[in-house]
Design an enzyme around this catalytic site. Structure first.
Site, PDB file in Angstrom:
ATOM      1  N   GLU A 180     -14.357 -27.617 -21.914  1.00 20.36           N
ATOM      2  CA  GLU A 180     -14.708 -26.209 -21.684  1.00 20.36           C
ATOM      3  C   GLU A 180     -14.937 -25.925 -20.196  1.00 20.36           C
ATOM      4  OE1 GLU A 180     -16.643 -24.921 -25.924  1.00 20.36           O
ATOM      5  OE2 GLU A 180     -18.048 -25.606 -24.393  1.00 20.36           O
ATOM      6  N   GLU A 249     -11.978 -26.119 -31.415  1.00 23.06           N
ATOM      7  CA  GLU A 249     -13.293 -25.882 -32.004  1.00 23.06           C
ATOM      8  C   GLU A 249     -13.276 -24.567 -32.770  1.00 23.06           C
ATOM      9  OE1 GLU A 249     -16.729 -26.231 -29.512  1.00 23.06           O
ATOM     10  OE2 GLU A 249     -16.083 -28.132 -28.613  1.00 23.06           O
TER      11      GLU A 249
END
EC number: 3.2.1.23
Length: 835
Positions: A180, A249
């Site tokens: 991320e 995710e």
């Protein structure tokens, strides 16, 4: 001659299979494993959040749920708690975990990072890394890059040595570097971009033979695949046309924080999000989490992340099926796999079917055809025309047609049973002994500094606790000694919680929250003439796991500290002489362990401390029979930590009541972490998982450290089991069985759906709590009759289900005494008690 020729051919075949075919690559449609494009369903299971004894069962249940890939982070601080000293045993046995996945016949996506986030302590970084000279985290910084490369290389070399990459015959088909990083790169600018490119090249140069990904970062360099994280990812497009659309995710709900309610995500919306991603060309989807598990010990981050990391995942914290989510997603995966030949062959064509409706059709040159019919309206059903047929679409739903004709699945029509879980006490309570820990004093093992020090720099995170101690001299002429107006002590802290003791007595407690960990204590304190001892117990509740510049984060009493209301006005205590002590006396003595427990004199019976701060409690118990998951009910306690046989179950904090609004939650409409909540006004976490593998048959040591003061006699050991099961099935609900009959050639007319009810092994259906065929309302555990009800709704279930572990009843009017209301869409709702 023929025998040896056959052996030679067999050898050549083996070499061809192992060397020529074992490969992983990708194109714009999908990940390609051994030459074959694949739609891959993945599920996150983090190995340290469960026990090795749980791993085979968790992975088998994931496989039965239609999962192809197990995804996990690698937790650097678990594997290198001290620089250069590595640990790969017990819950951190990464190789064993991957081999268990391999034995189940599944693939692995290894997210090496080595930054994890994951609501894990310090984001997975070891705390010693913060104190490497000149370091700056996750940027173009040589000390950080050197440490990151060293650990990443170690993990890759371990995997290669064990032959765990797919190209070696192992299960690992994907790896991840960083995590991320997009928001970080945006904040850091050019140094962030340089670091990102370095990390990508470093990873590729390790030569794993499998693709690398970087998630939530749009500008990843080739050949790294950029991927999406979020509640929905249908909007996502890879940064190059030759890369597949991947969702690393898919958030099954959200984490729980101490002081917050418990989030959940309806199964219908989760299925809708996944189907929406697949219909827009997605080919890899990972549920974060598929099994969340437990933040054992002091591994939770945040700060203020709860010990439970349940995440409303398809497998709950204890490893049990969460129904209907597990079953509804299993049916979704089966429907998607029926469409796989078409999905991996072509891009979809899109046709509007109305203002909020559309069809996405995948039709290959070989004749494979799959269609997804979507209704994005949040409030209304839609009847759409497609391919010379009409289809009814519930609000906020997608129907899947693997042959472009027959509906086998709709995301809003749940065929799987629901289950109501219950916690059943297995003991009548415990016989406790207690030991009271006094506030630390100068005489203890302390050191002295003028001024206030940052907490983690002193503790190095070996303990949540740091004592700050100083003396206050009060002249006998102070006016407050006669007036009774106590002086006011003010303490500013960077967090996360603080107990203030004056002359050994608790004067007050303050604590922060995930959103605002900083805190202020400001209260009158009772001082006497002469020397007064001020002892501040500063408490960390997990180190932050997300954000820039980890090297700058701090905790503890950083000041200022002042005393108001004296004759002199305000006295600044910040730059006085302060005494420091790391941790608690009970920690130093290892009171939580079998070996350390006898090192102090415990009291018992009527002398056991109750509602006293800084109290240690211990008891012993025998393991209960059976194999149901176990937990401790800690609802009568305040805050602290719990151990079983020396192993930490984690931090407990049931006294921190949750805020928020827990209104009725509908599956329709956009989901976020604040939409669907439970536990408002209650303790954020009441139950604490006790792994059965941590227990001996007899003589198990249970130790509780209680900071605030609670009632240990309210603690009970409970087993988690199914209390009741429910079905909520519409007439003519889509089902895979009709498709299977159609393909087999045995299809003459569609079969009615069935209500399937199943208790846990060892349980039986003892009674029918509710049954109604018609227009019943409510949800499992709270069904009610509607305006239309078949009076014989109970009969079929009493006849076919009571006394059995499982049963099935067809949803047809004849089973319930006839049609109670013609020309009305009916459904069956039933709840059966398991015992």
């Amino acid at each position: 001659m023929g025998f040896w020729m056959a052996m030679l051919l067999m050898l050549l075949l083996c070499l061809w299979v192992s060397c020529g075919i074992a490969s992983v690559s990708y194109d714009h449609k999908a990940i390609i494993v051994n030459g074959q494009r694949k739609i891959l369903i993945s599920g996150s299971i983090h190995y340290p959040r469960s026990t090795p004894e749980m791993w085979p069962d968790l992975i088998q249940k994931a496989k039965e749920g239609g999962v192809d890939v197990i995804q996990t982070y690698v937790f650097w601080n678990g594997h290198e708690p001290e620089e250069g000293k590595y640990y790969f045993e017990e819950r951190y046995d990464l190789v064993k975990f991957i081999k268990v996945v391999q034995e189940a016949g599944l693939y692995v996506h290894l997210r090496i990072g080595p930054y994890a986030c994951a609501e894990w302590n310090f984001g997975g970084f070891p705390v010693w890394l913060k104190y490497v000279p000149g370091i700056s985290f996750r940027t173009n910084n040589e000390p950080f890059k050197a440490a990151m490369q060293k650990f990443t290389t170690k993990i890759v070399d371990m995997m290669k040595a064990e032959k765990l990459y797919e190209t070696q015959g192992g299960p690992i088909i994907l790896s991840q570097i960083e995590n991320e990083y997009g928001p970080m790169e945006w904040e850091l600018g050019e140094p962030g971009k340089v670091y990102s490119e370095w990390a990508a090249k470093m990873a590729v140069d390790l030569g794993t033979g499998v693709p690398w990904i970087m998630c939530k970062q749009d500008d990843v360099p080739d050949p790294i695949i950029n991927t999406c994280n979020g509640f929905y990812c249908d909007y996502f497009t890879p940064n190059k046309a030759n890369k597949p659309k991947m969702w690393t995710e898919a958030w099954t709900a959200w984490f729980t924080e101490f002081g917050g309610p418990v989030p959940y995500r309806p199964a219908e919306d989760m299925a809708f999000a996944v189907a929406r991603f697949i219909q827009t060309g997605g080919s890899f989807i990972n549920y974060y989490m598929y099994h969340g598990g437990t933040n054992f010990g002091r591994t939770s981050g945040g700060p203020f992340i709860a010990t439970s990391y349940d995440y409303d995942a398809p497998l709950d914290e204890f490893g049990s099926l969460r129904q209907p989510k597990w079953g509804h997603l299993k049916d979704l995966h089966r429907a998607i796999k029926l469409c796989e030949p078409a999905l991996v062959s072509v891009d979809p064509t899109v046709t509007s079917l109305g203002n909020y409706q559309e069809a996405r059709v995948f039709k290959s040159e070989s004749g494979a055809c799959a269609a997804f019919l979507a209704n994005y309206n949040q409030h209304s059903f839609a009847k759409v025309a497609f391919g010379n047929m009409h289809y009814n679409l519930p609000p906020w739903s997608i129907s899947i047609l693997p042959d472009c004709k027959n509906t086998v699945y709709n995301t809003a029509r749940v065929g799987a049973q629901s289950a109501q879980m219950k916690m059943t006490p297995v003991s009548r309570g415990f016989s406790w002994e207690s030991f009271n820990e006094d506030a630390a004093s100068h005489e203890d093992d302390t050191f002295t500094v003028v001024g206030l020090l940052e907490q983690i720099n002193i503790t190095r995170d070996v303990s949540d606790y740091l004592w700050y101690m100083t003396d206050i001299e009060i002249d006998p002429t102070e006016g407050f000694l006669n007036s009774g107006n106590w002086p006011w002590l003010t303490v500013f802290s960077a967090g996360h919680a603080l107990h203030v003791f004056v002359n050994g007595q608790l004067a007050g407690t303050v604590y922060g929250s995930l959103e605002n960990p900083k805190l202020t204590f400001s209260n009158g304190i009772n001082l006497r003439a002469g020397v007064n001892k001020i002892s501040l117990l500063s408490i960390a509740v997990g180190l932050p796991n997300v954000g820039p510049h980890f090297e700058t984060w701090n905790a503890g009493v950083l000041g200022p500290v002042s005393l108001n209301g004296l004759n002199e006005g305000t006295r600044d205590l910040t730059w006085q002489k302060w005494f420091y002590k790391v941790g608690l006396k009970g920690e130093a003595l290892s009171l939580h362990s079998l070996s350390g427990s006898p090192s102090v004199e415990w009291v018992e019976g009527s002398l056991v401390a109750q509602k006293q701060p800084l109290s240690w409690y211990k008891t012993t118990f025998n393991a209960p029979d059976g194999n149901e998951p176990l937990a401790l009910d800690m609802n009568t306690m305040g805050k602290g930590q719990v151990w079983i046989n020396g192993q930490s179950l984690g931090r407990h904090w049931p006294a921190y009541k949750s805020s928020g609004s827990c209104s009725v939650c509908n599956y329709t409409g956009w989901f976020d972490e604040k939409k669907c909540l439970t536990n408002c006004g209650e303790g954020s976490q009441r139950w604490y998982h006790v792994p059965r593998s941590w227990l001996y048959p007899t003589g198990n040591l249970l130790v509780v450290f209680e900071e605030w003061g609670g009632d240990p006699y309210g603690i009970t050991l409970v087993k988690r089991e199914i209390g009741s099961v429910c079905a909520d099935i519409y007439e003519w609900q889509p089902q895979l069985l009709n498709w299977q009959r159609l393909v087999s050639g045995k299809f003459d007319r569609p079969l009615r759906p069935k209500a399937h009810l199943k208790c846990a092994p060892g349980q039986k259906i003892s009674s029918i709590k509710f049954a109604s065929f018609g227009t019943p309302e409510g949800v499992c555990g709270n069904f009610q009759q509607g305006s239309c009800h078949a009076p014989r709704s109970y009969d079929a279930f009493k006849k076919n289900c009571v006394g059995k572990e499982s049963c099935s009843v067809q949803v047809t009017p004849e089973n319930f005494g006839g049609d109670p209301c013609r020309n009305v869409l009916k459904k069956l709702s039933v709840e059966a008690i398991c015992s």
